[in-house]
Design a protein around this motif. Structure first.
Motif, short mmCIF file in Angstrom:
data_model
loop_
_atom_site.label_atom_id
_atom_site.label_comp_id
_atom_site.label_asym_id
_atom_site.label_seq_id
_atom_site.Cartn_x
_atom_site.Cartn_y
_atom_site.Cartn_z
N THR A 20 10.88 9.90 -5.36
CA THR A 20 12.39 8.87 -5.64
C THR A 20 11.15 7.61 -4.92
O THR A 20 11.89 7.06 -5.77
CB THR A 20 13.29 9.54 -3.66
N LYS A 21 10.43 7.65 -4.20
CA LYS A 21 9.75 6.53 -4.24
C LYS A 21 9.39 5.79 -5.42
O LYS A 21 9.83 4.59 -5.94
CB LYS A 21 8.98 6.59 -3.13
N ALA A 22 8.91 6.59 -5.97
CA ALA A 22 8.17 6.28 -7.30
C ALA A 22 9.24 5.97 -8.79
O ALA A 22 9.22 5.14 -9.31
CB ALA A 22 6.75 7.92 -8.19
N GLU A 80 12.26 -1.70 -9.10
CA GLU A 80 11.58 -3.09 -8.94
C GLU A 80 10.94 -3.95 -9.71
O GLU A 80 10.18 -3.88 -10.78
CB GLU A 80 11.02 -2.37 -7.36
N ASP A 81 11.84 -5.30 -9.71
CA ASP A 81 10.73 -6.25 -10.75
C ASP A 81 10.07 -7.75 -9.37
O ASP A 81 10.90 -7.45 -8.49
CB ASP A 81 11.63 -6.52 -11.89
N GLU A 86 8.17 11.37 -2.08
CA GLU A 86 7.28 10.68 -2.68
C GLU A 86 8.00 10.30 -4.06
O GLU A 86 7.58 9.31 -5.37
CB GLU A 86 6.18 11.15 -2.95
N ILE A 119 12.30 4.89 -7.65
CA ILE A 119 12.68 3.53 -7.89
C ILE A 119 12.29 1.93 -7.84
O ILE A 119 12.02 1.98 -8.24
CB ILE A 119 13.95 3.71 -5.79
N SER A 120 10.87 2.59 -7.48
CA SER A 120 10.02 1.73 -7.69
C SER A 120 9.40 1.35 -8.96
O SER A 120 9.31 -0.26 -9.59
CB SER A 120 8.50 2.06 -7.08
N LYS A 121 9.85 2.02 -10.31
CA LYS A 121 10.05 1.98 -11.11
C LYS A 121 10.94 0.76 -11.65
O LYS A 121 11.06 0.08 -12.67
CB LYS A 121 10.15 3.43 -12.75
N ASP A 169 16.24 1.75 0.20
CA ASP A 169 14.40 1.41 1.46
C ASP A 169 13.44 1.90 1.78
O ASP A 169 13.21 1.58 2.17
CB ASP A 169 15.81 -0.21 2.24
#
Ligand SMILES: Nc1ncnc2c1ncn2[C@@H]1O[C@H](COP(=O)(O)OP(=O)(O)O)[C@@H](O)[C@H]1O
Ligand SMILES: [Mg+2]
Lengths: 259, 231
Positions: free
Chosen positions: A250-252, A258-259, A248, A254-256, A243
Motif C-alpha cells: 500500500t505504501k509503495a 505523491e508529488d 508495504e 500510494i507513494s507513487k 496516512d
C-alpha cells in the motif's frame, strides 16, 4: 445496516484467477473508494456485483437481496434484471446511447420500466411527464440544463460522463458504482465530475468508486480499499489507508501518487 | 418499329425487372434477419448450418442458382413444377412466364437474403458490448436493449452497404433471362433477333441508369436522415 455485502468472491478468466477472495461491506450512505494498480481486479469486482460477470464462488447481497450465493449461476434474465434495478454502474467510457439526445438518454430506461406499471395505460402521459421532470432536475444538478436537446456526439467527455451519472441516478439505485469515472477524460475535465460525485456524497448517496484520484478519494470516502493482485491488501478509513498504511505494498502504491 | 414502340416494348420488360427487384427486396431483406441471427447463434450446430448455407449461396453464381431452383424439382421428383405453373397461368389467366418468374424470385430472394444477412451480421457485431451492458445495467430487458438501443445504430451502419447491394440487385435482374424470363434485356435481344435492331440493347442502359439515379437519391436521403447521430 449494511446495504452491500461481498464475501469471499472469487473469479477466474480461464486459468488466471483475477479475484482471489474479496470481502467487504458497506453501510447506507457510505462512500467506498477502491484504489489499486491496473489489472488488480477492480473492474472485475464491480462487474461481478453488477451481474455483468458471474463470480465463481462467494456471496453478494445488495439491499437485503441475494445477488449471488455460488448457486444458480445460470439465472433467467428476468430475475437478474429485477435485481439489477437495485444497483447502478457508471462506466469509464460513458456508453451513452448515441441516437438519443441528453434528455432521452436519461429517460429511456425509466420510461421502459414504467410500461410495466399497472396504471401505465391510463396515466401514460402523466407518468412520462413526471419522468421527464425528474430527469430535468437531475440534469440541472449535474449542470446540463442547457444541453437537454443535444446528442452525445455534441458533448465534451466531461459532459458525457455527467449525463451518464444522471442516467444512473434516475433509476434510484441503492448503491451506485463508478468505474474510474474520470480516467477517459482530459485532466482539465476531471474536476467537474469529481464535484458532482462529491455533491452526491453530501446527499448521502451510497457509492462505490474505483478511482486513481487519491486526494479526491481521501476527501470523499468513508472507507478505502486498496486492491492488489486480486485481493484486498488493505482496508480502512481514508486516514488509515492514506496516512498510516500498514502494508508495504500500500505504501509503495500510494507513494507513487505523491508529488 | 418506331422509337416509341421500342420504348414501350422495353418498358414491358423493365416492369418484370422491377417486379424481381421489388419482391427480392421486400422478402429478402426480412429473411436476412433470421439468417443473420442463425449464423451468430451460440449453439454451434445451428451456427455451422447457417454459415455453410450462406457460404454456398454466396459462393456460386446467382445464374447457377436460378438454374438449380428451376430444374431441380424436375430432376429430383420428375415434376416440372415451374413449367406446370407456367402452363397453369397461361391457360387460366393468359399470363406468360409465371412459373419462370417464380423460380427467379425464389433464387433471388434466397441469394439476396444471404447477402443481406452478412451485412446485418457485420452491423450487429460492430456495436460495442458497452451499449448492451449500459442497457442491462439500467434494468432493460434483452429485447428492449435490442429494439431501443442497438437496432437504430445497426441501421445507421448498414445503410451504405445495403445501398450498394440494392443497386447491384436491379442490375442482377438481367440474369433472369437465363431461363427466358422476359425482362428488359431479353426483350431487347428479341428485337435484335427478330427485327435485326441492335440499338435497343444499348438503349436498355438508360432504363437502368434512370432507376439507379432515383434509387441513389432515395438512399442518400436515408443515409443523411440517419446521420444526426454518430456512434
Ligand atoms: N473478460 C476477460 N477475459 C479475460 N481476462 C480478463 C477479462 N476481464 C479482465 N481480465 C483480466 O483480469 C485482470 C483484472 O482486470 P480488471 O478487473 O479489469 O482490473 P482493473 O480494473 O483493476 O485494472 C486483468 O489481468 C485482465 O486482463
Ligand atoms: Mg479497470
Amino acid at each position: 445496516m449494511s446495504v452491500l455485502e461481498v464475501r469471499d468472491v472469487k473469479k477466474s478468466f480461464g486459468k488466471t484467477e483475477v479475484l482471489k477472495g474479496v470481502t467487504f461491506s458497506l453501510d447506507e450512505g457510505e462512500v467506498l473508494s477502491i484504489i489499486g494498480s491496473s489489472g488488480s481486479g477492480k473492474t472485475t469486482i464491480l462487474r461481478c456485483i453488477n451481474q455483468l460477470e458471474t463470480a465463481d464462488s462467494g456471496y453478494i447481497e445488495v439491499a437485503g437481496e441475494v445477488f449471488f450465493d455460488g448457486k444458480n449461476k445460470k439465472e433467467d434474465s428476468q430475475t437478474k434484471r429485477k435485481k439489477q434495478l437495485n444497483v447502478g454502474l457508471v462506466f469509464q467510457d460513458f456508453h451513452l446511447f448515441p441516437q438519443y439526445n441528453v434528455l432521452d438518454n436519461v429517460t429511456l430506461a425509466p420510461k421502459l420500466l414504467a410500461e410495466e406499471r399497472e396504471d401505465f395505460k391510463h396515466n401514460k402521459k402523466q407518468i412520462f411527464a413526471e419522468i421527464e421532470e425528474k430527469a430535468k432536475v437531475l440534469l440541472g444538478k449535474v449542470g446540463l440544463s442547457e444541453k437537454l436537446g443535444n446528442y452525445p456526439c455534441e458533448l465534451s467527455g466531461g459532459q458525457k460522463q455527467r449525463v451518464s451519472i444522471a442516467r444512473a441516478l434516475i433509476m434510484e439505485p441503492k448503491v451506485l458504482f463508478f468505474d474510474e469515472p474520470t480516467s477517459a477524460l482530459d485532466p482539465e475535465l476531471t474536476g467537474e465530475i469529481l464535484k458532482v460525485i462529491k455533491s452526491l456524497a453530501e446527499e448521502k448517496v451510497t457509492m462505490v468508486i474505483v478511482t486513481h484520484e487519491m486526494s479526491f478519494a481521501k476527501a470523499v470516502s468513508s472507507k478505502v480499499i486498496f486492491m492488489d493482485n486480486g485481493v484486498i491488501e488493505e482496508a480502512g478509513t481514508p486516514e488509515e489507508v492514506f496516512d498510516n498504511p500498514k502494508s508495504e505494498r500500500t505504501k509503495a502504491f500510494i507513494s507513487k501518487f505523491e508529488d | 418499329m418506331s422509337f416509341l414502340e421500342v420504348t414501350e416494348f422495353l418498358l414491358e420488360g423493365f416492369k418484370i425487372s422491377l417486379l424481381i427487384f421489388g419482391v427480392t427486396l421486400v422478402l429478402g431483406a426480412p429473411l436476412g434477419l433470421p439468417i443473420a441471427f442463425g449464423s451468430m447463434s451460440k449453439f454451434k450446430p445451428i451456427k455451422s448450418i447457417f454459415k455453410v448455407f450462406v457460404w454456398i449461396v454466396r459462393g456460386i453464381p446467382l445464374m447457377l442458382q436460378i438454374f438449380i431452383i428451376y430444374y431441380v424439382p424436375g430432376l429430383l421428383f420428375n415434376f416440372q413444377l415451374f413449367g406446370e405453373v407456367d402452363r397453369y397461368f397461361i391457360v387460366e389467366y393468359g399470363i406468360m412466364d409465371a412459373g419462370r418468374i417464380l423460380a427467379v424470385l425464389i433464387a433471388f430472394t434466397i441469394n439476396y437474403a444471404c447477402y443481406f444477412s452478412e451485412i446485418y451480421r457485420g452491423g450487429i457485431e460492430s456495436i460495442s458490448r458497452g451499449q448492451y451492458e449500459a442497457g442491462f445495467v439500467l434494468g432493460m430487458t434483452k429485447s428492449q436493449v435490442f429494439k431501443k438501443i442497438i437496432l437504430k445504430q445497426v441501421i445507421q451502419r448498414i445503410v451504405p452497404p445495403m445501398s450498394n447491394e440494392i443497386i447491384t440487385l436491379i442490375k442482377d435482374t438481367a440474369l433472369a433471362n437465363c431461363i427466358m424470363v422476359c425482362e428488359i434485356i431479353k426483350n431487347a435481344k428479341e428485337l435484335a433477333a427478330t427485327k435485326a435492331m441492335i440499338w435497343p440493347l444499348f438503349y436498355t442502359g438508360v432504363f437502368y441508369l434512370l432507376f439507379v439515379g432515383i434509387l441513389t437519391i432515395v438512399l442518400n436521403k436515408t443515409e443523411k436522415k440517419l446521420s444526426y447521430f454518430r456512434s
